[in-house]
Enzyme design. Sequence first.
Site, PDB file in Angstrom:
ATOM      1  N   GLY A 463       0.825  -1.193   0.000  1.00 20.16           N
ATOM      2  CA  GLY A 463       0.000   0.000   0.000  1.00 20.16           C
ATOM      3  C   GLY A 463       0.861   1.247   0.000  1.00 20.16           C
ATOM      4  O   GLY A 463       2.065   1.205   0.247  1.00 20.16           O
ATOM      5  N   PHE A 467       3.121   9.825   3.160  1.00 20.09           N
ATOM      6  CA  PHE A 467       4.499   9.926   3.602  1.00 20.09           C
ATOM      7  C   PHE A 467       5.357   8.737   3.181  1.00 20.09           C
ATOM      8  O   PHE A 467       6.548   8.713   3.463  1.00 20.09           O
ATOM      9  CB  PHE A 467       4.543  10.057   5.128  1.00 20.09           C
ATOM     10  CG  PHE A 467       3.950  11.342   5.617  1.00 20.09           C
ATOM     11  CD1 PHE A 467       4.631  12.528   5.505  1.00 20.09           C
ATOM     12  CD2 PHE A 467       2.671  11.359   6.166  1.00 20.09           C
ATOM     13  CE1 PHE A 467       4.075  13.716   5.957  1.00 20.09           C
ATOM     14  CE2 PHE A 467       2.112  12.532   6.612  1.00 20.09           C
ATOM     15  CZ  PHE A 467       2.814  13.717   6.509  1.00 20.09           C
ATOM     16  N   SER A 469       5.339   4.222   1.822  1.00 21.00           N
ATOM     17  CA  SER A 469       4.660   3.008   1.378  1.00 21.00           C
ATOM     18  C   SER A 469       4.870   1.905   2.400  1.00 21.00           C
ATOM     19  O   SER A 469       5.713   1.997   3.291  1.00 21.00           O
ATOM     20  CB  SER A 469       5.219   2.565   0.010  1.00 21.00           C
ATOM     21  OG  SER A 469       6.607   2.286   0.117  1.00 21.00           O
ATOM     22  N   VAL A 470       4.063   0.826   2.254  1.00 21.56           N
ATOM     23  CA  VAL A 470       4.195  -0.378   3.075  1.00 21.56           C
ATOM     24  C   VAL A 470       4.516  -1.535   2.143  1.00 21.56           C
ATOM     25  O   VAL A 470       3.819  -1.749   1.141  1.00 21.56           O
ATOM     26  CB  VAL A 470       2.904  -0.666   3.867  1.00 21.56           C
ATOM     27  CG1 VAL A 470       3.072  -1.931   4.694  1.00 21.56           C
ATOM     28  CG2 VAL A 470       2.545   0.504   4.756  1.00 21.56           C
ATOM     29  N   LYS A 488       7.178  -0.315   6.831  1.00 21.05           N
ATOM     30  CA  LYS A 488       6.762   1.029   6.445  1.00 21.05           C
ATOM     31  C   LYS A 488       8.019   1.806   6.055  1.00 21.05           C
ATOM     32  O   LYS A 488       8.928   1.986   6.876  1.00 21.05           O
ATOM     33  CB  LYS A 488       6.046   1.717   7.602  1.00 21.05           C
ATOM     34  CG  LYS A 488       4.718   1.076   7.972  1.00 21.05           C
ATOM     35  CD  LYS A 488       3.990   1.876   9.041  1.00 21.05           C
ATOM     36  CE  LYS A 488       3.468   3.181   8.504  1.00 21.05           C
ATOM     37  NZ  LYS A 488       2.591   3.894   9.461  1.00 21.05           N
ATOM     38  N   ASP A 593      -6.837   9.006  14.751  1.00 16.13           N
ATOM     39  CA  ASP A 593      -7.151   8.615  13.368  1.00 16.13           C
ATOM     40  C   ASP A 593      -7.697   7.194  13.336  1.00 16.13           C
ATOM     41  O   ASP A 593      -7.296   6.379  12.512  1.00 16.13           O
ATOM     42  CB  ASP A 593      -5.895   8.721  12.493  1.00 16.13           C
ATOM     43  CG  ASP A 593      -6.254   8.648  10.994  1.00 16.13           C
ATOM     44  OD1 ASP A 593      -7.447   8.798  10.663  1.00 16.13           O
ATOM     45  OD2 ASP A 593      -5.351   8.423  10.177  1.00 16.13           O
ATOM     46  N   ARG A 597      -9.679   1.555   7.956  1.00 20.00           N
ATOM     47  CA  ARG A 597      -8.473   1.386   7.145  1.00 20.00           C
ATOM     48  C   ARG A 597      -7.220   1.256   8.009  1.00 20.00           C
ATOM     49  O   ARG A 597      -6.176   0.788   7.549  1.00 20.00           O
ATOM     50  CB  ARG A 597      -8.325   2.567   6.183  1.00 20.00           C
ATOM     51  CG  ARG A 597      -8.039   3.890   6.870  1.00 20.00           C
ATOM     52  CD  ARG A 597      -7.826   5.035   5.896  1.00 20.00           C
ATOM     53  NE  ARG A 597      -7.510   6.272   6.578  1.00 20.00           N
ATOM     54  CZ  ARG A 597      -8.388   7.098   7.106  1.00 20.00           C
ATOM     55  NH1 ARG A 597      -9.680   6.802   6.989  1.00 20.00           N
ATOM     56  NH2 ARG A 597      -8.010   8.198   7.741  1.00 20.00           N
ATOM     57  N   ASN A 598      -7.303   1.719   9.278  1.00 20.41           N
ATOM     58  CA  ASN A 598      -6.167   1.640  10.185  1.00 20.41           C
ATOM     59  C   ASN A 598      -6.312   0.512  11.190  1.00 20.41           C
ATOM     60  O   ASN A 598      -5.636   0.493  12.219  1.00 20.41           O
ATOM     61  CB  ASN A 598      -5.984   2.970  10.932  1.00 20.41           C
ATOM     62  CG  ASN A 598      -5.535   4.072  10.004  1.00 20.41           C
ATOM     63  OD1 ASN A 598      -4.891   3.807   8.986  1.00 20.41           O
ATOM     64  ND2 ASN A 598      -5.880   5.307  10.327  1.00 20.41           N
ATOM     65  N   ASP A 611      -1.368   2.058  12.760  1.00 19.38           N
ATOM     66  CA  ASP A 611      -1.114   3.373  12.192  1.00 19.38           C
ATOM     67  C   ASP A 611      -1.200   4.470  13.257  1.00 19.38           C
ATOM     68  O   ASP A 611      -2.224   5.107  13.451  1.00 19.38           O
ATOM     69  CB  ASP A 611      -2.079   3.687  11.046  1.00 19.38           C
ATOM     70  CG  ASP A 611      -1.493   4.768  10.123  1.00 19.38           C
ATOM     71  OD1 ASP A 611      -0.675   5.565  10.610  1.00 19.38           O
ATOM     72  OD2 ASP A 611      -1.842   4.786   8.938  1.00 19.38           O
TER      73      ASP A 611
END
Length: 643
Positions: A463, A467, A469-470, A488, A593, A597-598, A611
């Site tokens: 992904g 800032f 990618s993973v 990350k 956050d 998605r996290n 995250d």
Amino acid sequence: AAFAGEPVNLTCVASGPPEPVEVLWWLGGEQKGDFTPSPSCFFLFSVKSVQQQDAGKYWCEVEYHGRIISSEPAWITVEGVPYFVVEPKDVAAFAGEPVNLTCVASGPPEPVEVLWWLGGEQKGDFTPSPSVLFVKGVNDSIKFYCEAKNTRGISVSRTGTVHIKVRPDSPQDVKVHHVSDLNITLTWSPGFTGHSQLSTCTIQVSKGPGKKVKLPDVDVVVPPFQHVFEGLSSYSNYSVRIRCDNEVGSSPFSPWVDFHTPEGAPSAAPKNFTFELSEHQLTLSWAALDQEELRGRLLAYKVQWNQGGESQDPLLFKDNVARLSGAGRFFNATFQVAACTMAGCGPWSQPVLVMPVSAMQAQTQRGHMWVGLLFGLLVATMVGLLLIVLVRNRGKETQFGSAFAASGTDVPVSFTAARSFNRQFPEPPESTLDSLGINSDLKAKLQDVLISERLLTLGRMLGKGEFGSVREAFLKSENNSGQKVAVKVLKTDINSSSDIEQCLKEAAYMKDFHHPNVIQLIGVSLHKRAQQRLPVPMVILPFMKHGDLHTFLLMSRFGDEPFTLSQQILIQFMLDIARGMEYLSSKNIIHRDLAARNCMLNENMSVCVADFGLSKKIYSGDYYRQGSVSKLPIMSTQHRAMW
């Protein structure tokens, strides 16, 4: 002395000052009642109807100013019919086995004589107590008792039984507890033991509906009457029954008890994974797993694919065939497939590369050409070796001696360097935290989790974000073992120490997390970039097999092949997130956050909160105030978290 049934009185006289005192009576070391106050010094202990159990040594005690004074003892002797010291007891024996029976009676008055009765018949005459009756052996259970006689009369003992040992009855209440996909706990109650202690029990287990497959018997030492049965298959029907043994033989088996093991993740990858490419469609097919490999009820087949080094969104299918429109967009893409049950997804198949037919034919032709070239090279090499052997055997002579080494001489030693060195561009040294320009507290906190870059092998991209990618990666340990991880990686065009420090703060938070529903830090590594002052920080995290919760939920409803998530599973997801957030709150961390998605799903379908790039730690007080400018996700942030 007194006869049984007569009244008996004992007196105790204390001489001394004429003030009230208290007296306590004792019988053979046993206290008889409590202290009895009396205004005089004369004390009386009465037994209205004396019996044999009242016989013994008596004395009294007087308490005077905290001091205990004991009297001289007195004895009560009760004369009556004999009483039994040892009465007949039930015994068990094999059929025809001799048995000794014992009876002991006592007076006073003495002597006491004993007479035996066996099966309703008198055995001999009165004999002095104690008495032993020898029974040669019986084939059926029989009752017995004894009579005791003295000058006061006759007493009759309890009735005992000589039992014949037989086989036990079948066990009862066979129950299956704690069923998992691998083992069960089995409990049962013994039936009639056959007048003999049970030594072992045999457990029989069969598997499958209809014509069952019998598994090897298991012998268990009892008691206790329970056993943990291991090595079972997931999502399978079983039946179990039990028999028990004593010294005579085995009991009949109990009735069969049926049970079913829960699902597990598939144990094998689909085989025979192939593709057909037409002008408008790509068709993927694979062999379905058998029930032993599936280990549950098939929910879907999950197909993942990779194109241009980047992973694409996975696809779900009910059947073992996938038809994808737009064939051209799949050129040079690799595909893998895995089977999924309620317990999770199994291993991935070997990757398949999708190529046009013309490219495959050209590749085949090139393969044939290479086979011809290699065959020709092999023949030439063999001919050359044969010529060398012939030349050596000739042993040509020159003016300086033999031009070729004779047989038996030493062979020169040759070597190949294990590593070549480039004098012009030496290998750059390992990066350290000192080279990042971060504050000393953060550097000290991350020092013990710093992992050498040479132990990491980066793979496909999982992904992207603002800032960085993973990526999927393989982390090798010092003992050459390894594990799959997620890494990350900060964007290479970010050169600010403050951005790097913000990334590493997230890792510093996670270092202290130890909870099954909060993602944990494995380590931090630094990637040295050529001709760049600052290395790229990489945060190493556990690999989450099922990805983020947001994508998983979308695929379950709107994927090409939707699947159903039960209410129980959805509630479990919510509980996992709540437990993770409760843990973060206990650590004085606000996430800022939290979104699907996290939240990540591991191989056990447990949710881990992840995250922490926007997280903050509250060092004092119960409130947090946003005091600096930072980027927040507008769509998923509550008003109270934004202000």
